[in-house]
Motif scaffolding. Sequence first.
Motif, PDB file in Angstrom:
ATOM      1  N   ARG A   1      13.920  40.470  47.208  1.00 35.38           N
ATOM      2  CA  ARG A   1      12.866  39.961  46.337  1.00 35.38           C
ATOM      3  C   ARG A   1      11.701  40.950  46.235  1.00 35.38           C
ATOM      4  N   CYS A   2      11.149  41.373  47.389  1.00 29.74           N
ATOM      5  CA  CYS A   2       9.920  42.177  47.346  1.00 29.74           C
ATOM      6  C   CYS A   2      10.158  43.657  47.605  1.00 29.74           C
ATOM      7  N   GLY A   3      11.295  44.016  48.185  1.00 31.80           N
ATOM      8  CA  GLY A   3      11.621  45.424  48.367  1.00 31.80           C
ATOM      9  C   GLY A   3      11.217  46.028  49.699  1.00 31.80           C
ATOM     10  N   ARG A   4      10.462  45.294  50.506  1.00 34.37           N
ATOM     11  CA  ARG A   4      10.120  45.866  51.814  1.00 34.37           C
ATOM     12  C   ARG A   4      11.366  45.910  52.695  1.00 34.37           C
ATOM     13  N   LEU A   5      11.335  46.739  53.742  1.00 33.47           N
ATOM     14  CA  LEU A   5      12.421  46.741  54.706  1.00 33.47           C
ATOM     15  C   LEU A   5      12.060  45.793  55.843  1.00 33.47           C
ATOM     16  N   VAL A   6      13.028  45.014  56.234  1.00 35.89           N
ATOM     17  CA  VAL A   6      12.819  43.979  57.258  1.00 35.89           C
ATOM     18  C   VAL A   6      13.627  44.371  58.492  1.00 35.89           C
ATOM     19  N   LEU A   7      12.966  44.446  59.638  1.00 36.15           N
ATOM     20  CA  LEU A   7      13.675  44.706  60.888  1.00 36.15           C
ATOM     21  C   LEU A   7      14.568  43.506  61.186  1.00 36.15           C
ATOM     22  N   ASP A   8      15.841  43.764  61.377  1.00 32.58           N
ATOM     23  CA  ASP A   8      16.813  42.677  61.519  1.00 32.58           C
ATOM     24  C   ASP A   8      17.748  42.995  62.681  1.00 32.58           C
ATOM     25  N   PRO A   9      17.855  42.129  63.683  1.00 35.74           N
ATOM     26  CA  PRO A   9      17.142  40.855  63.776  1.00 35.74           C
ATOM     27  C   PRO A   9      15.681  41.059  64.176  1.00 35.74           C
ATOM     28  N   GLN A  10      14.849  40.085  63.851  1.00 38.52           N
ATOM     29  CA  GLN A  10      13.456  40.112  64.282  1.00 38.52           C
ATOM     30  C   GLN A  10      13.403  39.764  65.771  1.00 38.52           C
ATOM     31  N   PRO A  11      12.721  40.585  66.570  1.00 40.80           N
ATOM     32  CA  PRO A  11      12.617  40.244  67.999  1.00 40.80           C
ATOM     33  C   PRO A  11      11.908  38.910  68.187  1.00 40.80           C
ATOM     34  N   ASP A  12      12.342  38.155  69.197  1.00 46.56           N
ATOM     35  CA  ASP A  12      11.665  36.872  69.420  1.00 46.56           C
ATOM     36  C   ASP A  12      10.343  37.107  70.158  1.00 46.56           C
ATOM     37  N   ASP A  13       9.568  36.047  70.329  1.00 47.10           N
ATOM     38  CA  ASP A  13       8.224  36.195  70.903  1.00 47.10           C
ATOM     39  C   ASP A  13       8.270  36.779  72.312  1.00 47.10           C
ATOM     40  N   ALA A  14       9.281  36.387  73.074  1.00 42.21           N
ATOM     41  CA  ALA A  14       9.360  36.884  74.454  1.00 42.21           C
ATOM     42  C   ALA A  14       9.632  38.389  74.452  1.00 42.21           C
ATOM     43  N   ALA A  15      10.502  38.845  73.561  1.00 40.30           N
ATOM     44  CA  ALA A  15      10.812  40.273  73.491  1.00 40.30           C
ATOM     45  C   ALA A  15       9.586  41.071  73.057  1.00 40.30           C
ATOM     46  N   LEU A  16       8.839  40.523  72.105  1.00 44.16           N
ATOM     47  CA  LEU A  16       7.632  41.227  71.651  1.00 44.16           C
ATOM     48  C   LEU A  16       6.580  41.271  72.758  1.00 44.16           C
ATOM     49  N   ALA A  17       6.416  40.132  73.446  1.00 42.67           N
ATOM     50  CA  ALA A  17       5.426  40.093  74.520  1.00 42.67           C
ATOM     51  C   ALA A  17       5.774  41.125  75.590  1.00 42.67           C
TER      52      ALA A  17
ATOM     53  N   HIS B   1       7.213  47.580  64.717  1.00 44.33           N
ATOM     54  CA  HIS B   1       7.047  47.464  63.267  1.00 44.33           C
ATOM     55  C   HIS B   1       8.127  46.534  62.715  1.00 44.33           C
ATOM     56  N   LEU B   2       7.728  45.335  62.395  1.00 45.43           N
ATOM     57  CA  LEU B   2       8.686  44.309  61.970  1.00 45.43           C
ATOM     58  C   LEU B   2       9.060  44.475  60.502  1.00 45.43           C
ATOM     59  N   PHE B   3       8.208  45.189  59.743  1.00 47.07           N
ATOM     60  CA  PHE B   3       8.442  45.410  58.305  1.00 47.07           C
ATOM     61  C   PHE B   3       8.011  46.827  57.950  1.00 47.07           C
ATOM     62  N   HIS B   4       8.646  47.365  56.920  1.00 45.01           N
ATOM     63  CA  HIS B   4       8.228  48.667  56.399  1.00 45.01           C
ATOM     64  C   HIS B   4       8.034  48.579  54.893  1.00 45.01           C
ATOM     65  N   PHE B   5       6.885  49.091  54.463  1.00 41.22           N
ATOM     66  CA  PHE B   5       6.515  49.028  53.051  1.00 41.22           C
ATOM     67  C   PHE B   5       6.547  50.418  52.444  1.00 41.22           C
ATOM     68  N   ASP B   6       6.671  50.459  51.127  1.00 46.37           N
ATOM     69  CA  ASP B   6       6.369  51.655  50.359  1.00 46.37           C
ATOM     70  C   ASP B   6       5.274  51.239  49.366  1.00 46.37           C
ATOM     71  N   PRO B   7       4.729  52.169  48.586  1.00 49.86           N
ATOM     72  CA  PRO B   7       3.603  51.771  47.725  1.00 49.86           C
ATOM     73  C   PRO B   7       3.952  50.621  46.788  1.00 49.86           C
ATOM     74  N   ARG B   8       5.187  50.594  46.318  1.00 52.86           N
ATOM     75  CA  ARG B   8       5.573  49.560  45.367  1.00 52.86           C
ATOM     76  C   ARG B   8       5.668  48.168  46.006  1.00 52.86           C
ATOM     77  N   SER B   9       6.373  48.085  47.126  1.00 55.09           N
ATOM     78  CA  SER B   9       6.517  46.775  47.770  1.00 55.09           C
ATOM     79  C   SER B   9       5.184  46.302  48.349  1.00 55.09           C
ATOM     80  N   LEU B  10       4.340  47.252  48.780  1.00 54.71           N
ATOM     81  CA  LEU B  10       3.015  46.865  49.278  1.00 54.71           C
ATOM     82  C   LEU B  10       2.164  46.302  48.145  1.00 54.71           C
TER      83      LEU B  10
END
Length: 331
Positions: free
Chosen positions: A48-64, A228-237
Amino acid sequence: MSAALPTTRPPAEGSARTACPCGGDALGPSAYPTAREAERFALRPCLRCGRLVLDPQPDDAALAAAYDSAYYGIGARKFLQPIEAGLDRFRGGRARRLDALVPRAAGRTRRVLDIGCGDGGFLAAMAARGWECHGSERSPLTAQRAARRTGLAIETGTLAADAFAPGSLDAVSLWHVLEHLRDPDRMLRDCARWLAPGGVLMLAVPNVASWQARAFSGHWFHLDPPFHLFHFDPRSLARTLFDAGFDVGAVNHFSLQYNPYGVLQSLLNALGFPRDQLYDALKGNHSVWATPARLAQALVAALALPAAVAWSLLEAAASAGGTIDVRAHRR
Ligand SMILES: [Zn+2]
């Protein structure tokens, strides 16, 4: 030939496991290898928006667990003192630019919020220019540093939706923060609501369409999984900002603070040194001089610095800077 029936193509395997916070419900196939982390993470474009999504997203415990004391630097600051002094010059320059963007009004104090305010250097510079300052930080340790430095009460964790009254802020800064947030779209909508009409959003992110991102691919310093859970370029941003209620003004593709170092650290990573080891040394987490391999990294970085600056200037001239910063206005 039979009439075409409306069909729904089944999503590619794994493509719909992680929805994008923009509201998109499908991700394309992995667009970007993440090198060392390739077996654990993929980066998939939101259809939909064109950003890159880190997949899978780390859960809260992994991020902490990832945001440990090594991430924030040991002791009283994130980076070694001479580096912090240099960074303060950049923070001061950013404060000067923002100060010039929002005119003074008689009888009224301008108000700024810095989300992810780090050690508070930017807020200190804004306070010195007469602004009423507010800050938030994910880490209690860093929030304490910022509170000590600025004398402000720094919010810890995620800001509540009603943290500020609608239309009560003149400016919000999100400096290399958006890509770290679990729901950046919600944060931007909150910012738009807190800002007065015409209020300024200053925002910087890595640019996944930059020359350095494309050249170094999985070795690119600013990929930085799992932070970095997401990555943007100028267009998707721009699309993300527009959807949240902002009109994008200037987009700057050159940062002396971020872009040459992105080239240097990516080069070291590509040469096979332990990923981001020099960067860790700059935070004082271990001595850069401790082993011949670490000394070699410092020497390579010093020798390659002029080329990295030239690279950063060229990619900026081609509107493909390693990081971009954007000035947007609340509609
Ligand atoms: Zn999306």
